[in-house]
Design an enzyme around this catalytic site. Sequence first.
Site, mmCIF file in Angstrom:
data_model
loop_
_atom_site.group_PDB
_atom_site.id
_atom_site.type_symbol
_atom_site.label_atom_id
_atom_site.label_comp_id
_atom_site.label_asym_id
_atom_site.label_seq_id
_atom_site.Cartn_x
_atom_site.Cartn_y
_atom_site.Cartn_z
ATOM 1 N N PRO A 174 0.828 -1.205 0.000
ATOM 2 C CA PRO A 174 0.000 0.000 0.000
ATOM 3 C C PRO A 174 0.867 1.262 0.000
ATOM 4 O O PRO A 174 2.090 1.200 0.191
ATOM 5 C CB PRO A 174 -0.791 -0.126 1.309
ATOM 6 C CG PRO A 174 0.109 -0.908 2.200
ATOM 7 C CD PRO A 174 0.870 -1.862 1.306
ATOM 8 N N GLU A 175 0.228 2.411 -0.208
ATOM 9 C CA GLU A 175 0.953 3.679 -0.174
ATOM 10 C C GLU A 175 1.532 3.935 1.211
ATOM 11 O O GLU A 175 2.625 4.480 1.349
ATOM 12 C CB GLU A 175 0.024 4.835 -0.568
ATOM 13 C CG GLU A 175 -0.356 4.850 -2.038
ATOM 14 C CD GLU A 175 0.818 5.224 -2.920
ATOM 15 O OE1 GLU A 175 1.644 6.047 -2.491
ATOM 16 O OE2 GLU A 175 0.918 4.679 -4.033
ATOM 17 N N TYR A 176 0.802 3.572 2.244
ATOM 18 C CA TYR A 176 1.299 3.708 3.603
ATOM 19 C C TYR A 176 0.573 2.704 4.499
ATOM 20 O O TYR A 176 -0.478 2.168 4.143
ATOM 21 C CB TYR A 176 1.121 5.129 4.144
ATOM 22 C CG TYR A 176 -0.314 5.579 4.272
ATOM 23 C CD1 TYR A 176 -1.054 5.333 5.435
ATOM 24 C CD2 TYR A 176 -0.936 6.261 3.238
ATOM 25 C CE1 TYR A 176 -2.371 5.740 5.558
ATOM 26 C CE2 TYR A 176 -2.255 6.679 3.341
ATOM 27 C CZ TYR A 176 -2.963 6.415 4.498
ATOM 28 O OH TYR A 176 -4.266 6.816 4.610
#
Length: 752
Positions: free
Chosen positions: A737-739
Amino acid sequence: MGHISNVSNVGFQEQGSLAREGSFQWRGPKALEPLSHWNCSKDCDDDDRKAVRLTPPSSSEEPTFSLVLLAAAALLCFFLMPHSYAASGIGRQGELPQRITRQDAGDLITDIPSPSLRGCCGEPTEFRWIFLDQEDQAEAGRPFRTRLLARDRLGRQARPSACDALRVSLDLSGRARLSSDTLPSAWRRSELELYIENELAEVVRAQVRIQSPDPEADVLLHTSQIRFAPGPMHGFSLRVELSSDSGGGTVGGSWQTSVPLSVIASIQDRFGNPTTLNPQILGGGKLLLRSNAAKGALEIKPEDGTMFLDRSGEARAVIRGLSPGSVEVWLEQVGGNAPPGHMQELRARTAHSLSFASNFASNSASAHAAAPRVVKASPRAEFEAARTGISDADANWLAKADEVREAFRWAWKGYKTNAWGFDELQPVSRKGRDSFGGVGLTILDSMSTIWLMGLDDEFEEAAAFVRDTLDFARADSDVSVFELTIRGVGGLLGAHTLSGQQVFLDKAKELGERLLPAFDTPSRLPLPRLNIARGRGPSSGEPTILSEAGSCQLEFRSLSARTGDRRFQKAADDAFEAIQSSGLKGLLPVYLTPTMVSPVKAVASKFAFGALADSYYEYLLKQWLQSPSETRFKDSFLQVMDELPSIIRPLPDSAEQRKAQGETKFKLIEVSPSGDPIWKMDHLSCFAPALIALGLDNLPQADLLKSGRNHTWTRLAEGLTASCFEMWSSTPTGLAPEYVMVNPSPPHNFMQ
């Protein structure tokens, strides 16, 4: 182009091209009217109307009374009007002065009549732009003082309330800007101070523009030139270039051996502007060129290194590399007025690292082994050569490497089939999208990867696109300067490095030239977006992203090294120095002041190592690797690394971490402006382990052994890599995921 307005520049549109030098003009429908001026009937207060308005008698009044009233009014006007103006006839209808005139301070008339009664001053119709300093004696770094005077049609001070309603703007060419000492601009007794600053020695075109709040009113323009000269001497500088009679050049960033090079010493002010070097500055001493080259590796003429002054105010010597390798040259001042300790400071300021490679026309086997090749055989040939003679440990990874290679070919085929020539492929709709002006950015960004994977056909497809189709003049939209630099310029330079094909360097230089206007800002930070077809971009009041301002240096400095064009490195270095001028060191907030604000300040914002900040820290180390003599980059990187543990959890030296058994999965979190932890880790921060490893492999051991950096960094690189791997391996799709949110409680695992 700098722009400042004392009211507001929101929605203010350019009124056409600048007027000719020293000219003025009215624009708009009222320019054809003989009495065109801003209407007093709308803006005058009651007292003004009482002072200037005469009310005719009604029809019922006696004619005699009317005559008496008119006669009294005439006498009143005669006595109230200053004699000099009554005699000259100024103020009669049809002769209203509607202009801006430029005056020097010495020509300023000091006995301009001022009204003695409240309400006697009228609408501003004439403006005098006073230069308090001589326009040919402006100095870089020192405010150039100007003042705008507003007068009514009788030459008196104009009414202050009417002046406040005007929109006054100053357009400045080059890097000039309105001094912060006169901001916000405000009229005082019908006078407006406009002080101009510039850190670059150049001729500045300054245009003052005056506009009424009435949208139907005319616009008044006046243009003058101001010549900014260099400031006082600050230090020496050193540069190297090909001699005029030399037929050589650079190859892969290295100078050819046996080719004469000119080493040129000059002096500069504190902003880097060159100024004239003369014997008086040296105080009877002399400049010497010194080098750390081994005997027989470098030839210097004259042999004792004495540098002689020429007519241009520069000192010169000639050098010639005699064998491949790297050397460093610097200046030394002997005798004269050189102060104690000056020698070390001068060496640090002028040290210049040079790399020499053999002449490639030579058939010497040793020359070919020591120097980089100009033109490579093919990606496949390089790829196969790299796989020969590898270690057993590396051989264990070949199967995995082949899987990655096939995954890339599958993705490239999808892009080629569905979005060839577009900047990006949208995988769900299978359609192309131009997010960066339609320059085929995916192609430019992929060429170095294609070469390293040994894909001949794919590389030739990309090269043909660059050679035959790529046209930056068609990129007619505002696009990200950051992305075009790291992916466009960087991709082309990478392709040039690996293949040696000149077309890639030519296109990289063209793109670099089209990006240069982005750096023409008061702060010297690049604009976030630019139209590279038109050479201009929208002014932004948004904060500047740290990674965007600090991630152009590698590409632009490399471009200067390969082409000999110093404009690129200067623009990038100016941006870097602007960031440093904020006064903060080590980890920085992710936002700086907008590009149109000078000087640069940090904006209260979070501290992070991922999005909005990542590549700034990456480029600190890589700029030092690119130019090892510039130790400021290395020192800045070391300070960042010393502070990095403060945003890592668990804290590397905490009690809980010391009790942990086995490998610790470190998390790179963020910190708010108030110092509170933000419990999330960006996927973009996963570049950090590789950056740390790059430092461990290349930094001097003396730096790594200090305060146990070697041991701490190794643990951090291993622990961060483990967490980054978990970001991929723990999802059903296998995509990170992005974060990911981080648990605030030890051991700070990822939260699902």
